[in-house]
Design a protein around this motif. Structure first.
Motif, PDB file in Angstrom:
ATOM      1  N   THR A   1       0.825  -1.210   0.000  1.00 28.00           N
ATOM      2  CA  THR A   1       0.000   0.000   0.000  1.00 28.00           C
ATOM      3  C   THR A   1       0.858   1.259   0.000  1.00 28.00           C
ATOM      4  OG1 THR A   1      -0.233  -0.184   2.419  1.00 28.00           O
ATOM      5  CG2 THR A   1      -1.986  -1.116   1.074  1.00 28.00           C
ATOM      6  N   LEU A   2       2.043   1.196   0.633  1.00 30.79           N
ATOM      7  CA  LEU A   2       2.950   2.343   0.591  1.00 30.79           C
ATOM      8  C   LEU A   2       3.458   2.577  -0.827  1.00 30.79           C
ATOM      9  CD1 LEU A   2       4.543   4.533   2.081  1.00 30.79           C
ATOM     10  CD2 LEU A   2       6.347   2.836   2.464  1.00 30.79           C
ATOM     11  N   GLY A   3       3.816   1.493  -1.519  1.00 32.06           N
ATOM     12  CA  GLY A   3       4.240   1.627  -2.909  1.00 32.06           C
ATOM     13  C   GLY A   3       3.162   2.269  -3.758  1.00 32.06           C
ATOM     14  N   LEU A   4       1.921   1.845  -3.520  1.00 29.15           N
ATOM     15  CA  LEU A   4       0.802   2.446  -4.243  1.00 29.15           C
ATOM     16  C   LEU A   4       0.670   3.923  -3.897  1.00 29.15           C
ATOM     17  CD1 LEU A   4      -2.677   0.851  -4.795  1.00 29.15           C
ATOM     18  CD2 LEU A   4      -2.473   3.235  -4.127  1.00 29.15           C
TER      19      LEU A   4
ATOM     20  N   GLY B   1       2.989  -2.692  -5.434  1.00 27.43           N
ATOM     21  CA  GLY B   1       2.234  -1.494  -5.083  1.00 27.43           C
ATOM     22  C   GLY B   1       2.511  -0.341  -6.039  1.00 27.43           C
ATOM     23  N   LEU B   2       3.786  -0.164  -6.394  1.00 25.65           N
ATOM     24  CA  LEU B   2       4.141   0.902  -7.336  1.00 25.65           C
ATOM     25  C   LEU B   2       3.423   0.719  -8.670  1.00 25.65           C
ATOM     26  CD1 LEU B   2       7.988   1.100  -6.655  1.00 25.65           C
ATOM     27  CD2 LEU B   2       6.303   2.864  -6.107  1.00 25.65           C
ATOM     28  N   ALA B   3       3.329  -0.521  -9.130  1.00 27.37           N
ATOM     29  CA  ALA B   3       2.637  -0.791 -10.395  1.00 27.37           C
ATOM     30  C   ALA B   3       1.128  -0.629 -10.245  1.00 27.37           C
ATOM     31  CB  ALA B   3       2.976  -2.201 -10.877  1.00 27.37           C
TER      32      ALA B   3
ATOM     33  N   LEU C   1      -9.907   6.638   8.221  1.00 23.76           N
ATOM     34  CA  LEU C   1     -10.823   5.503   8.142  1.00 23.76           C
ATOM     35  C   LEU C   1     -10.143   4.281   7.531  1.00 23.76           C
ATOM     36  CD1 LEU C   1     -14.227   7.103   7.045  1.00 23.76           C
ATOM     37  CD2 LEU C   1     -13.486   6.421   9.331  1.00 23.76           C
ATOM     38  N   MET C   2      -9.378   4.491   6.458  1.00 21.61           N
ATOM     39  CA  MET C   2      -8.709   3.362   5.822  1.00 21.61           C
ATOM     40  C   MET C   2      -7.654   2.757   6.741  1.00 21.61           C
ATOM     41  SD  MET C   2      -8.367   1.268   3.382  1.00 21.61           S
ATOM     42  CE  MET C   2      -7.321   0.423   2.194  1.00 21.61           C
ATOM     43  N   GLY C   3      -6.931   3.616   7.468  1.00 24.77           N
ATOM     44  CA  GLY C   3      -5.921   3.113   8.386  1.00 24.77           C
ATOM     45  C   GLY C   3      -6.516   2.205   9.441  1.00 24.77           C
TER      46      GLY C   3
ATOM     47  N   LEU D   1      -4.266  12.332  -5.149  1.00 21.05           N
ATOM     48  CA  LEU D   1      -4.074  12.771  -3.773  1.00 21.05           C
ATOM     49  C   LEU D   1      -4.980  11.998  -2.816  1.00 21.05           C
ATOM     50  CD1 LEU D   1      -3.738  16.634  -4.251  1.00 21.05           C
ATOM     51  CD2 LEU D   1      -2.013  15.117  -3.250  1.00 21.05           C
ATOM     52  N   TYR D   2      -6.203  11.754  -3.245  1.00 22.22           N
ATOM     53  CA  TYR D   2      -7.115  10.965  -2.412  1.00 22.22           C
ATOM     54  C   TYR D   2      -6.500   9.604  -2.134  1.00 22.22           C
ATOM     55  CZ  TYR D   2     -11.268   8.488  -0.800  1.00 22.22           C
ATOM     56  OH  TYR D   2     -12.151   7.737  -0.054  1.00 22.22           O
ATOM     57  N   ASN D   3      -5.962   8.984  -3.172  1.00 25.95           N
ATOM     58  CA  ASN D   3      -5.349   7.667  -3.005  1.00 25.95           C
ATOM     59  C   ASN D   3      -4.047   7.729  -2.221  1.00 25.95           C
ATOM     60  OD1 ASN D   3      -6.891   5.445  -4.556  1.00 25.95           O
ATOM     61  ND2 ASN D   3      -6.968   7.211  -5.924  1.00 25.95           N
ATOM     62  N   LEU D   4      -3.303   8.833  -2.358  1.00 27.90           N
ATOM     63  CA  LEU D   4      -2.091   9.013  -1.574  1.00 27.90           C
ATOM     64  C   LEU D   4      -2.420   8.996  -0.080  1.00 27.90           C
ATOM     65  CD1 LEU D   4       0.917   9.748  -1.196  1.00 27.90           C
ATOM     66  CD2 LEU D   4       0.265  12.146  -1.528  1.00 27.90           C
ATOM     67  N   PHE D   5      -3.433   9.754   0.328  1.00 32.54           N
ATOM     68  CA  PHE D   5      -3.830   9.785   1.734  1.00 32.54           C
ATOM     69  C   PHE D   5      -4.476   8.466   2.154  1.00 32.54           C
ATOM     70  CE2 PHE D   5      -3.213  14.267   1.077  1.00 32.54           C
ATOM     71  CZ  PHE D   5      -2.874  14.766   2.327  1.00 32.54           C
ATOM     72  N   TYR D   6      -5.286   7.915   1.292  1.00 29.40           N
ATOM     73  CA  TYR D   6      -6.010   6.672   1.584  1.00 29.40           C
ATOM     74  C   TYR D   6      -5.042   5.527   1.861  1.00 29.40           C
ATOM     75  CZ  TYR D   6      -9.598   3.040   0.578  1.00 29.40           C
ATOM     76  OH  TYR D   6     -10.477   1.981   0.627  1.00 29.40           O
ATOM     77  N   TYR D   7      -4.099   5.331   0.944  1.00 35.28           N
ATOM     78  CA  TYR D   7      -3.156   4.224   1.113  1.00 35.28           C
ATOM     79  C   TYR D   7      -1.989   4.583   2.018  1.00 35.28           C
ATOM     80  CZ  TYR D   7      -5.971   1.946  -2.338  1.00 35.28           C
ATOM     81  OH  TYR D   7      -7.040   1.386  -2.972  1.00 35.28           O
ATOM     82  N   GLY D   8      -1.696   5.872   2.120  1.00 31.63           N
ATOM     83  CA  GLY D   8      -0.717   6.283   3.119  1.00 31.63           C
ATOM     84  C   GLY D   8      -1.222   5.964   4.520  1.00 31.63           C
ATOM     85  N   GLY D   9      -2.503   6.251   4.776  1.00 35.67           N
ATOM     86  CA  GLY D   9      -3.110   5.899   6.062  1.00 35.67           C
ATOM     87  C   GLY D   9      -3.120   4.404   6.290  1.00 35.67           C
ATOM     88  N   SER D  10      -3.401   3.652   5.210  1.00 34.95           N
ATOM     89  CA  SER D  10      -3.387   2.194   5.304  1.00 34.95           C
ATOM     90  C   SER D  10      -2.006   1.683   5.697  1.00 34.95           C
ATOM     91  CB  SER D  10      -3.804   1.593   3.956  1.00 34.95           C
ATOM     92  OG  SER D  10      -3.575   0.203   3.915  1.00 34.95           O
ATOM     93  N   SER D  11      -0.970   2.212   5.042  1.00 38.32           N
ATOM     94  CA  SER D  11       0.397   1.762   5.323  1.00 38.32           C
ATOM     95  C   SER D  11       0.819   2.094   6.745  1.00 38.32           C
ATOM     96  CB  SER D  11       1.373   2.412   4.337  1.00 38.32           C
ATOM     97  OG  SER D  11       1.055   2.072   3.013  1.00 38.32           O
TER      98      SER D  11
END
Length: 401
Positions: free
Chosen positions: A68-71, A122-124, A238-240, A353-363
């Motif tokens: 998720t961080l790679g994403l 994740g990067l891909a 929420l995702m985290g 940006l939404y996905n950056l925060f979403y998956y950043g929170g997940s990671s």
């Protein structure tokens, strides 16, 4: 010589019922399965990974967090690529790369190599969630964007479900490698379907100016929008909490007083069916009752679900997990569609940006809350509830339709 009317009028998007509309929905539904079946392929078997590779719970959870961080760190890069070559080609490249990496991951010789491959995956994979909603906003008629985004989110829940429930029984039979391989094959099939069906873009216009300038301007414009910041912050919190719940619940269920084997404990992800339904339903309700009201209601449902996982009663825990998942994906379905509809400039960057925060929170929280779990399930659950309450309060005072 007559001129085709479709070439002379301004493009307004595929309307519901058209061939293009159906191809986009089916193609992105399959892309959601491919992405999230692969993204979370280790989550359902974290206890097996921890035991086989001799690492603790938080370290095992890194196999999810690194992906998720790679994403998260790749989404802005993919938005830059999409601004150069278009949304559809960029998504197809991302799916092709992830297909190969997903099939290589089970061959990792050790834990470090596994984490490297998961990061590359994740990067891909970042190319799909970074661009899907922006692609929908440009290719689907505005009347149907919220519903189309909700259907795409449904595909992500199906992918998350299938990837997890397939890996558990497979890992029980042949270890974590067989489990991850099963998830990789499933995602590869879905990726091929998506690559075949997603049509060329008709609403995309190449941004003018230098590439780095267009990306920077899109990022800054959306970060200056207070409403966007609310949606981004809510996504991270929420995702985290949601990912942390699923990361560590398997460990809890395989210990006393439950004592479930991995083939059974991994089936908790059938609760994702609640999210498959709620993301679409919430999208429809948001169109008639307003996004803010529906989103806040879904967050409250999420909090109730987390609280229900506290007792040592399997039926109540599983019911709570279903309630939590239903509420979370309802909120996510509304918020992701809201981002695409709200953005006036830099649509790709807004979604990225939404996905950056979403998956950043997940990671971050998916790993960090492993240390809250050290004191027991109550430590993790109360922390997740606290994150959701912060999100609820912020959205209550700041979010507007």
């Amino acid at each position: 010589m007559s001129v085709d009317a479709s070439l002379t009028r301004e493009w307004v998007g595929h309307d519901a019922g058209s061939s293009g509309y159906r191809r986009i929905l089916i193609g992105l539904f399959a892309a959601g399965i491919a992405t999230f079946g692969q993204m979370y392929s280790t989550q359902g078997i974290l206890p097996t990974v921890a035991q086989a590779l001799e690492v603790n719970e938080a370290s095992a959870a890194l196999t999810v967090s690194t992906a998720t961080l790679g994403l998260a760190v790749s989404v802005l890069g993919w938005s830059w690529v999409a601004d150069r070559i278009g949304r559809a080609p960029a998504m197809k490249i991302a799916l092709s790369l992830s297909l190969v990496l997903g099939l290589l991951t089970p061959l990792a010789p050790g834990f470090t190599t596994l984490l490297v491959l998961r990061t590359l995956e994740g990067l891909a994979l970042g190319g799909v969630p970074a661009l899907a909603v922006a692609y929908l906003a440009e290719e689907i008629h505005v009347r149907h964007v919220s519903l189309a985004a909700a259907i795409y989110i449904s595909g992500t829940t199906v992918g998350g479900l299938l990837g997890r429930v397939i890996t558990g029984p497979s890992a029980d039979l042949g270890g974590w490698r067989l489990g991850v391989a099963a998830g990789g094959v499933l995602s590869a099939i879905a990726a091929i379907i998506a690559i075949t069906l997603i049509p060329r873009a008709r609403g995309w216009v190449r941004p003018t100016g230098r590439p780095t300038t267009s990306v920077r301007e899109g990022v800054l414009a959306n970060l200056r929008d207070p409403g966007m910041l609310v949606l981004y912050g809510q996504a991270a919190l929420l995702m985290g909490g949601f990912v942390a719940t699923y990361n560590y619940l398997g460990f809890r269920l395989e210990r006393e007083p439950f004592g479930l084997p991995v083939a059974i404990s991994s089936q908790i992800f059938f609760a994702y069916l609640g999210g498959t339904v709620s993301s679409s339903v919430a999208g429809r309700l948001a169109a008639t009752h307003g996004r803010r009201k529906v989103m806040l209601t879904c967050v409250v449902i999420t909090i109730v679900g987390v609280a229900m996982t506290l007792p040592d009663n399997l039926a109540i825990v599983l019911t709570g997990l279903l309630v939590l998942t239903t509420g979370f994906f309802g909120a996510h379905g509304v918020a992701s569609g809201w981002v695409g509809a709200r953005a006036r400039v830099g649509k790709a960057q807004a979604s990225a940006l939404y996905n950056l925060f979403y998956y950043g929170g997940s990671s971050l929280f998916g790993w960090l809350l492993g240390y809250a779990y050290v004191v027991g399930w109550w430590g993790l659950a109360t922390t997740v509830i606290a994150l959701a309450l912060i999100s609820l309060t912020w959205s209550w005072f700041a979010a507007r339709d």
